[in-house]
Design an enzyme around this catalytic site. Sequence first.
Site, PDB file in Angstrom:
ATOM      1  NE  ARG A 127      -2.892   2.242   3.246  1.00 39.72           N
ATOM      2  CZ  ARG A 127      -2.416   3.049   4.315  1.00 39.72           C
ATOM      3  NH1 ARG A 127      -1.762   3.295   5.016  1.00 39.72           N
ATOM      4  NH2 ARG A 127      -3.443   4.661   4.359  1.00 39.72           N
ATOM      5  NE  ARG A 169      -3.026  12.728   6.018  1.00 37.49           N
ATOM      6  CZ  ARG A 169      -2.974  11.624   6.395  1.00 37.49           C
ATOM      7  NH1 ARG A 169      -1.852  11.802   6.604  1.00 37.49           N
ATOM      8  NH2 ARG A 169      -2.733  10.495   6.381  1.00 37.49           N
ATOM      9  CE  LYS A 275      -7.841   5.705   4.689  1.00 40.09           C
ATOM     10  NZ  LYS A 275      -6.667   6.401   4.159  1.00 40.09           N
ATOM     11  CB  THR A 333      -6.020   1.953  11.780  1.00 38.61           C
ATOM     12  OG1 THR A 333      -5.978   2.315  10.038  1.00 38.61           O
ATOM     13  CG2 THR A 333      -5.553   2.880  12.166  1.00 38.61           C
TER      14      THR A 333
HETATM   15  N1  LIG Z   1       5.256   7.159   2.108  1.00 40.56           N
HETATM   16  C1  LIG Z   1       5.363   7.641   2.837  1.00 40.56           C
HETATM   17  N2  LIG Z   1       6.480   8.408   2.956  1.00 40.56           N
HETATM   18  C2  LIG Z   1       7.340   8.537   3.616  1.00 40.56           C
HETATM   19  N3  LIG Z   1       6.472   8.490   5.284  1.00 40.56           N
HETATM   20  C3  LIG Z   1       5.699   7.242   5.221  1.00 40.56           C
HETATM   21  C4  LIG Z   1       4.864   7.560   4.074  1.00 40.56           C
HETATM   22  N4  LIG Z   1       4.034   6.459   4.036  1.00 40.56           N
HETATM   23  C5  LIG Z   1       3.361   6.454   5.387  1.00 40.56           C
HETATM   24  N5  LIG Z   1       4.411   6.762   5.526  1.00 40.56           N
HETATM   25  C6  LIG Z   1       4.079   7.129   7.247  1.00 40.56           C
HETATM   26  O1  LIG Z   1       4.232   5.962   8.573  1.00 40.56           O
HETATM   27  C7  LIG Z   1       2.975   6.716   9.077  1.00 40.56           C
HETATM   28  C8  LIG Z   1       1.953   5.779   8.961  1.00 40.56           C
HETATM   29  O2  LIG Z   1       1.422   5.333   7.330  1.00 40.56           O
HETATM   30  P1  LIG Z   1      -0.715   5.306   7.437  1.00 40.56           P
HETATM   31  O3  LIG Z   1      -1.175   5.309   8.443  1.00 40.56           O
HETATM   32  O4  LIG Z   1      -0.382   5.541   6.131  1.00 40.56           O
HETATM   33  O5  LIG Z   1      -0.304   6.965   7.596  1.00 40.56           O
HETATM   34  P2  LIG Z   1      -1.778   8.220   8.246  1.00 40.56           P
HETATM   35  O6  LIG Z   1      -1.802   8.025   9.185  1.00 40.56           O
HETATM   36  O7  LIG Z   1      -0.433   9.212   8.213  1.00 40.56           O
HETATM   37  O8  LIG Z   1      -2.436   8.039   7.487  1.00 40.56           O
HETATM   38  C9  LIG Z   1       2.513   8.124   8.265  1.00 40.56           C
HETATM   39  O9  LIG Z   1       2.123   8.713   9.582  1.00 40.56           O
HETATM   40  C10 LIG Z   1       4.167   8.607   8.318  1.00 40.56           C
HETATM   41  O10 LIG Z   1       4.488   9.061   9.316  1.00 40.56           O
HETATM   42  C1  LIG Z   2      -6.519   3.669   7.462  1.00 42.76           C
HETATM   43  C2  LIG Z   2      -6.762   4.807   7.909  1.00 42.76           C
HETATM   44  O1  LIG Z   2      -6.328   6.064   7.583  1.00 42.76           O
HETATM   45  P1  LIG Z   2      -5.253   6.672   6.960  1.00 42.76           P
HETATM   46  O2  LIG Z   2      -3.987   5.323   6.788  1.00 42.76           O
HETATM   47  O3  LIG Z   2      -4.968   7.384   6.212  1.00 42.76           O
HETATM   48  O4  LIG Z   2      -4.920   7.093   8.776  1.00 42.76           O
HETATM   49  C3  LIG Z   2      -7.518   5.132   8.570  1.00 42.76           C
HETATM   50  O5  LIG Z   2      -8.466   6.593   9.608  1.00 42.76           O
HETATM   51  O6  LIG Z   2      -7.796   3.834   9.871  1.00 42.76           O
END
Ligand SMILES: Nc1ncnc2c1ncn2[C@@H]1O[C@H](COP(=O)(O)OP(=O)(O)O)[C@@H](O)[C@H]1O
Ligand SMILES: C=C(OP(=O)(O)O)C(=O)O
Length: 486
Positions: A127, A169, A275, A333
């Site tokens: 992902r 955000r 989502k 999550t």
């Molecule tokens: N492509 C990316 N480059 C840099 N950091 C990333 C990337 N993808 C995810 N992360 C880091 O991993 C964390 C968890 O990923 P995710 O749950 O997808 O993000 P978020 O909770 O911010 O939506 C993010 O908050 C970010 O710190």
């Molecule tokens: C999957 C989720 O979104 P994100 O990775 O953008 O935090 C969430 O909100 O549970």
Amino acid sequence: MAQVVAMRSIQSLFSCPTSGSVQERVEKLKPSSFASKVLARNDKKSFNVVFRSSHITARKSAPELIPVSPEDDSKLRGVQQFGDTSVAMWSKPTVRRKTKIVCTIGPSNNTREMIWKLAEAGMNVARLNMSHGDHASHQKVIDLVKEYNGQAKDNVIAIMLDTKGPEVRSGDLPQPITLETGQEFTFTIRRGVGTSDCLSVNYDDFVNDVEVGDMLLVDGGMMSLVVKSKTEDSVKCEVVDGGELKSRRHLNVRGKSATLPSITGCDADIHVIVKIESADSIPNLHSIITASDGAMVARGDLGAELPIEEVPLLQEEIIRIFHSMGKAVIVATNMLESMIVHPMPTRAEVSDIAIAVREGADAIMLSGETAHGKFPLKAVKVMHTVALRTEATISGGELPPNLGQVFKNHMSEMFAYHATMMSNTLGTSTVVFTRSGFMAILLSHYRPSGTIIAFTDEKRIQQRLALYQGVCPVYMEFLDDSEETF
Ligand SMILES: Nc1ncnc2c1ncn2[C@@H]1O[C@H](COP(=O)(O)OP(=O)(O)O)[C@@H](O)[C@H]1O
Ligand SMILES: C=C(OP(=O)(O)O)C(=O)O
């Protein structure tokens, strides 16, 4: 072309005693004595040889390839033995993990070496979260996954792009800032602000949507702030629960959905997984299902917009509804959140995985655990092992209630239904030849006890099928004469 064949699975080296009492199982699970440890090590050798030398062909029996690291082999032997809930006449169905694992790719794992290792450890879907990183870094990962798929015969990885959707955000910060409980902090719709007491948000209507007294949640409630006053472009808050604020954090208003514009159309030939993350989506689940190929239960945002105690109930409900309509569901999550910093999960996290598997999720997802965690590979292995162990306790044969009403193609449903019945009775895998993937998805919907080995002549479809519970997608060229293909 879509053809289903019930097929007997190889027994491999696994023995299949009946399930035994809890006491017996606990005895078996106790740490082994020195003598048995030596034995296990010798066993492992032959076990590996058999596994690694198997290949899938249309005529031969199904292989017993498990994407797992060698050190897990001995544990998996145990899993197989204790989990024999098969009602099959001939044999235990295969022990390939059915619930798929989605790994978020980020700074901890976006290298060639890590993508390979994640794939070998059990990743089925990579992902990419488009809210982070840039296009070049995402393209690099896509190219690496394609390269992996090009050389991996029967372990193809799907790519999931998590688009920058309608979400609020906070902006970028040069470095994380600490919010102290009781301090004043301002969010502004002005772009490019990132100081110790004022930060941009990416959503212009933010000021209109929030009201004085609203509770703002950062990252689903890791931090919270109460709104004290508003100006034309800013929202002044007081920190209720402080913490470390990093770049691009999720912002939610407790109990409210933002009135954000959503994606309205898409011409590309892609699978659309929606989502489910807002309170607004819950009453509209039925129309959402019809317009999508599947759903992600985004528990982070859901738990911010709705009371947290609703999340497990909604998870179960969303899985049930989407599954009953023949659509895929990903549970996402915090599944192994503590493994971002620790090498071992909490027992509650292990239970969380087991619950999602039992509820019938097609896939379970790792976010920060793999994207920026310290133990991305260990997290995948834990997920793999827990899912496999849990699946071994699920008896097959339960059919979705709305038989004949989901796919509106009664003949196909009849084939899938009877193939499932046969494979469950005989303890076999099911082989399906499918160009569009439809028949494999239909079979997955019926959740047969054995693996669904899906041969397709489209690489794109092979990749897509990697998300579906129980489906092992294999590419092969089809001949004009289907008899010859088989
Ligand atoms: N492509 C990316 N480059 C840099 N950091 C990333 C990337 N993808 C995810 N992360 C880091 O991993 C964390 C968890 O990923 P995710 O749950 O997808 O993000 P978020 O909770 O911010 O939506 C993010 O908050 C970010 O710190
Ligand atoms: C999957 C989720 O979104 P994100 O990775 O953008 O935090 C969430 O909100 O549970």
